[in-house]
Enzyme design. Structure first.
Site, PDB file in Angstrom:
ATOM      1  N   TYR A   1       0.848  -1.196   0.000  1.00  0.00           N
ATOM      2  CA  TYR A   1       0.000   0.000   0.000  1.00  0.00           C
ATOM      3  C   TYR A   1       0.885   1.248   0.000  1.00  0.00           C
ATOM      4  CZ  TYR A   1      -3.540  -3.452   1.352  1.00  0.00           C
ATOM      5  OH  TYR A   1      -4.364  -4.549   1.408  1.00  0.00           O
TER       6      TYR A   1
ATOM      7  N   ALA B   1     -11.131   3.811   5.804  1.00  0.00           N
ATOM      8  CA  ALA B   1     -11.747   5.089   6.193  1.00  0.00           C
ATOM      9  C   ALA B   1     -10.712   6.174   5.940  1.00  0.00           C
ATOM     10  CB  ALA B   1     -12.132   5.065   7.664  1.00  0.00           C
TER      11      ALA B   1
HETATM   12  N1  NAP Z   1      -5.711  -8.834   1.116  1.00  0.00           N
HETATM   13  C1  NAP Z   1      -6.012  -8.201   0.027  1.00  0.00           C
HETATM   14  O1  NAP Z   1      -5.672  -8.617  -1.090  1.00  0.00           O
HETATM   15  C2  NAP Z   1      -6.820  -6.931   0.128  1.00  0.00           C
HETATM   16  C3  NAP Z   1      -7.405  -6.367  -1.034  1.00  0.00           C
HETATM   17  C4  NAP Z   1      -8.167  -5.214  -0.873  1.00  0.00           C
HETATM   18  C5  NAP Z   1      -8.327  -4.642   0.371  1.00  0.00           C
HETATM   19  N2  NAP Z   1      -7.710  -5.193   1.471  1.00  0.00           N
HETATM   20  C6  NAP Z   1      -7.833  -4.589   2.822  1.00  0.00           C
HETATM   21  O2  NAP Z   1      -9.195  -4.350   3.109  1.00  0.00           O
HETATM   22  C7  NAP Z   1      -9.384  -2.977   3.434  1.00  0.00           C
HETATM   23  C8  NAP Z   1     -10.801  -2.536   3.115  1.00  0.00           C
HETATM   24  O3  NAP Z   1     -11.056  -2.536   1.717  1.00  0.00           O
HETATM   25  P1  NAP Z   1     -10.871  -1.237   0.807  1.00  0.00           P
HETATM   26  O4  NAP Z   1     -10.308  -0.120   1.609  1.00  0.00           O
HETATM   27  O5  NAP Z   1     -10.120  -1.686  -0.392  1.00  0.00           O
HETATM   28  O6  NAP Z   1     -12.355  -0.943   0.348  1.00  0.00           O
HETATM   29  P2  NAP Z   1     -13.688  -0.567   1.151  1.00  0.00           P
HETATM   30  O7  NAP Z   1     -13.472  -0.703   2.578  1.00  0.00           O
HETATM   31  O8  NAP Z   1     -14.779  -1.316   0.495  1.00  0.00           O
HETATM   32  O9  NAP Z   1     -13.869   0.965   0.748  1.00  0.00           O
HETATM   33  C9  NAP Z   1     -13.100   1.939   1.357  1.00  0.00           C
HETATM   34  C10 NAP Z   1     -13.437   3.309   0.782  1.00  0.00           C
HETATM   35  O10 NAP Z   1     -14.824   3.594   0.941  1.00  0.00           O
HETATM   36  C11 NAP Z   1     -15.015   4.991   1.238  1.00  0.00           C
HETATM   37  N3  NAP Z   1     -15.656   5.033   2.556  1.00  0.00           N
HETATM   38  C12 NAP Z   1     -15.272   4.382   3.692  1.00  0.00           C
HETATM   39  N4  NAP Z   1     -16.117   4.614   4.709  1.00  0.00           N
HETATM   40  C13 NAP Z   1     -17.067   5.434   4.242  1.00  0.00           C
HETATM   41  C14 NAP Z   1     -18.224   6.021   4.801  1.00  0.00           C
HETATM   42  N5  NAP Z   1     -18.561   5.800   6.071  1.00  0.00           N
HETATM   43  N6  NAP Z   1     -18.986   6.820   4.015  1.00  0.00           N
HETATM   44  C15 NAP Z   1     -18.668   7.044   2.720  1.00  0.00           C
HETATM   45  N7  NAP Z   1     -17.585   6.494   2.119  1.00  0.00           N
HETATM   46  C16 NAP Z   1     -16.788   5.695   2.862  1.00  0.00           C
HETATM   47  C17 NAP Z   1     -13.620   5.616   1.245  1.00  0.00           C
HETATM   48  O11 NAP Z   1     -13.281   6.094  -0.058  1.00  0.00           O
HETATM   49  P3  NAP Z   1     -13.909   7.420  -0.729  1.00  0.00           P
HETATM   50  O12 NAP Z   1     -14.309   8.338   0.378  1.00  0.00           O
HETATM   51  O13 NAP Z   1     -12.847   7.948  -1.618  1.00  0.00           O
HETATM   52  O14 NAP Z   1     -15.072   6.886  -1.525  1.00  0.00           O
HETATM   53  C18 NAP Z   1     -12.721   4.418   1.532  1.00  0.00           C
HETATM   54  O15 NAP Z   1     -11.412   4.585   1.081  1.00  0.00           O
HETATM   55  C19 NAP Z   1      -8.253  -2.283   2.652  1.00  0.00           C
HETATM   56  O16 NAP Z   1      -8.047  -0.966   3.076  1.00  0.00           O
HETATM   57  C20 NAP Z   1      -7.123  -3.242   2.934  1.00  0.00           C
HETATM   58  O17 NAP Z   1      -6.618  -3.053   4.239  1.00  0.00           O
HETATM   59  C21 NAP Z   1      -6.989  -6.336   1.351  1.00  0.00           C
END
Ligand code: NAP
Length: 318
Positions: free
Chosen positions: A57, A280
């Site tokens: 990341y 977040a």
């Molecule tokens: N192991 C793996 O291969 C893998 C792959 C992917 C992710 N992950 C892990 O999983 C975590 C979570 O997934 P993700 O961050 O990819 O996607 P997610 O949690 O589905 O979406 C996160 C995004 O949603 C928006 N958001 C978050 N809370 C919100 C709220 N309360 N209201 C409005 N918008 C909100 C923000 O972006 P905006 O405000 O810009 O819309 C935020 O960056 C990652 O950060 C990572 O640590 C792991």
């Protein structure tokens, strides 16, 4: 906040975990480091104790931000990081060679400013390195006290069977949300049978399930690439996903919660899900996401969401 035990460990993780991919500042648009630090602190003060990060990341940047944010509150957090996927420019390279694993872990400890990582996860399978070689090195590193528990992400059942013959693992990190549920068929029953935790990711489908995008966003900046990982933002899928969001919004209004909280609550109440990771970008999102574990959707609402999600998923172009 609800807390859940991970079998075979002394860990009790919050039902909502904090994801840190966005803090790398290269995939989710321009992200302000100070806001990222505030988001982490707010998450912890709101009861979230699991923070998931990775060297990939932002080529280590997210881990540095986590290290800064948890100074003074390290005893309140469970850190999950990863090995075996690194950045080469905009590319993600998979490499589970012993040398890469050792280098990844030593750099992660430095950046996070900790002596030991609680949950150490293989980020993606690497078909070019025999798993036996990776595990041998991981066992050495565990014996050196550099991490506590081994875990994996993105493994299928064959790989889970294989790794369990070589070492003890405590969890799998798969993608799971109202828009991505393929793990329900075989992987979740397997995890339940073998008492492995599911630390699921992408709970908001990369943000779309928050319902805040009323128009299809333009993700063309050089720091924004989330739509290549989360195809729900694609033109072909946009109208369909909005139909699901309408149902989420109605249920949110009836519960006086936000759509993001409904989507997260649905995930943490599904069978086999131990904790749902949510990214977040600021303190408001962090507090809101933690609040998703402070209520429960009714059985009827859970069913309605699941049914609508079934209908939409079957038509998505992935
Ligand atoms: N192991 C793996 O291969 C893998 C792959 C992917 C992710 N992950 C892990 O999983 C975590 C979570 O997934 P993700 O961050 O990819 O996607 P997610 O949690 O589905 O979406 C996160 C995004 O949603 C928006 N958001 C978050 N809370 C919100 C709220 N309360 N209201 C409005 N918008 C909100 C923000 O972006 P905006 O405000 O810009 O819309 C935020 O960056 C990652 O950060 C990572 O640590 C792991």
């Amino acid at each position: 906040m609800q807390y859940r035990e991970i079998a075979g460990t002394d860990l009790k993780v919050s039902a909502v975990g904090l994801g840190t991919w966005a803090y790398g500042n290269d995939t989710f648009g321009r992200v302000d480091d100070q806001k990222s630090i505030q988001a982490i602190k707010t998450a912890v003060f709101s009861g979230i104790n699991l923070i998931d990060t990775a060297p990939a990341y932002g080529d280590g940047h997210a881990e540095k931000i986590v290290g800064k944010a948890i100074k003074g509150i390290k005893d309140q957090v469970i850190i999950a990081s990863k090995c075996g996927t690194y950045r080469d420019g905009s590319k993600y390279i998979r490499d589970l060679s012993p040398a890469r694993i050792r280098k990844d872990l030593e750099l992660s400890l430095d950046r996070l400013e900790v002596e030991e990582i609680d949950i150490y996860q293989i980020h993606w399978p690497d078909p070019d390195t025999p798993l036996e070689e990776s595990i041998e090195e991981l066992k050495k590193l565990k014996n050196e006290g550099k991490f506590k528990y081994l875990a994996v992400c993105n493994f299928d059942i064959n790989l889970l069977d294989k790794i369990r013959e070589l070492a003890d693992i405590i969890s799998l990190q798969p993608q799971y949300s109202l828009l991505k549920r393929d793990i329900e068929a075989k992987i979740i029953p397997y995890l339940i049978e073998h008492q492995l935790a599911a630390i699921s990711y992408g709970t908001l489908g990369g943000g779309i399930l928050s319902g805040k995008y009323k128009k299809r966003p333009d993700f063309s900046s050089d720091k924004e690439n989330r739509d290549s990982f989360y195809p729900f933002f694609k033109k072909e899928n946009w109208g369909l996903v909005q139909k699901l969001i309408k149902v989420i919004e109605e249920i949110a209004a009836a519960n006086r919660k936000t759509p993001a909280q409904v989507a997260i609550n649905w995930a943490i109440n599904r069978a086999g899900i131990t904790t749902a990771l949510v990214g977040a970008k600021n303190k408001k999102q962090a507090a809101e996401n933690a609040g998703a574990a402070e209520f429960n959707l009714s059985e009827k609402e859970m069913e309605l969401l699941t049914e609508k999600s079934d209908q939409i998923i079957s038509k998505l172009e992935l």
